[in-house]
Scaffold this active site. Sequence first.
Site, PDB file in Angstrom:
ATOM      1  N   TYR A  81      -3.967   3.423   7.645  1.00 55.99           N
ATOM      2  CA  TYR A  81      -5.226   2.683   7.641  1.00 55.99           C
ATOM      3  C   TYR A  81      -6.186   3.266   8.674  1.00 55.99           C
ATOM      4  CZ  TYR A  81      -2.369  -0.651   4.964  1.00 55.99           C
ATOM      5  OH  TYR A  81      -1.540  -1.238   4.042  1.00 55.99           O
ATOM      6  N   TYR A 129      -2.832  -1.576 -10.464  1.00 54.21           N
ATOM      7  CA  TYR A 129      -2.823  -1.477  -9.002  1.00 54.21           C
ATOM      8  C   TYR A 129      -2.001  -2.598  -8.369  1.00 54.21           C
ATOM      9  CZ  TYR A 129      -4.612  -1.899  -4.224  1.00 54.21           C
ATOM     10  OH  TYR A 129      -4.719  -2.016  -2.864  1.00 54.21           O
ATOM     11  N   VAL A 134       1.208  -3.673   3.954  1.00 54.74           N
ATOM     12  CA  VAL A 134       1.160  -4.982   4.617  1.00 54.74           C
ATOM     13  C   VAL A 134       2.384  -5.845   4.297  1.00 54.74           C
ATOM     14  CG1 VAL A 134      -1.341  -5.013   4.833  1.00 54.74           C
ATOM     15  CG2 VAL A 134      -0.266  -6.002   2.795  1.00 54.74           C
ATOM     16  N   SER A 144       0.794  -1.237   0.000  1.00 59.75           N
ATOM     17  CA  SER A 144       0.000   0.000   0.000  1.00 59.75           C
ATOM     18  C   SER A 144       0.822   1.281   0.000  1.00 59.75           C
ATOM     19  CB  SER A 144      -0.957   0.011   1.200  1.00 59.75           C
ATOM     20  OG  SER A 144      -2.076  -0.796   0.959  1.00 59.75           O
TER      21      SER A 144
END
Length: 306
Positions: free
Chosen positions: A237, A185, A255, A61
């Site tokens: 997050y 992505y 992650v 991310s």
Amino acid sequence: MQKIVAKALELGRAKTSEGHVATYIPELGKVDGSQLGISIHSITGERIALGDTNVRFSIQSISKIFSLAMALELCGPEAVFKNVGMEPSGDPFNSLLKLENTDSSPYNPMINAGAIVVCSYLVPVLPFEAMIETVRKLCMDDDIVIDEKVYQSEMAHISRNRAIAYLLESKGYLVGGVEESLDFYVKMCALSVTSDSLAGMGLLLANDGILPRTGERVLKRETVKTVKTIMLTCGMYDGSGEFAVRVGIPSKSGVGGGLLSVVDQEMGIGIFGPALDAKGNSVAGEYVLEYLSRSLHLHIFDKRRR
């Protein structure tokens, strides 16, 4: 500072046993959770690298920072934030709840839904090979490539993100095609970096988008300001608010165990610690950053900042 960072590493190592590596992407579950590395690149040229700083890992991310920056550069903020918000979601990064139950667009570019929309902006205007070259330049790391094993593992377990993407398409939020946007992505998430790579990007953001060694501006000032602000408010997050209070350093987690942090006008910090807490953030990495923030007065609102 070297002694303080060494102490942070020592204390952080004791925290790795409190977390667990990500397993929902099977390839990430094979990583040794006891690893920990800290890299610091300062604007004045000082470099600190302690622990597992040469280990390559999946950026995951943290790639959302790069995608957002390039979308802002190539498409402009008005176009980008037409379909993506700027607010913390308060939900897990892969949640569909608010997206499904309301007519709103994704809350911010740091959750999966928002990042997929951002990638859909890039698909028509930026070939992926050009994107990799851009990431290499921003991180000052020519060895960044796609980790094919992570890419294939993630593509084989992509059902939830595919559901998010098709829901986004049904609401008219995607610019590029669904599968093309998803592929972009996932490839971004599968880029292989080190803590040094992340410290390099952090340094660039700390230096207002200018490469310190050459003086070349590679990101617009407005882009840098926007990215750093969203990192502070949404980068950790659904733990972003507590992290902002305790640590106060614009940061983005992944992650894969990475943390990229920006101490404005001072330094970039990259951390690798793959043992995660329940929210997907590096357990040891968060502890290390909090220790450094307190010891070096790095909190954005600490009046004792240098």
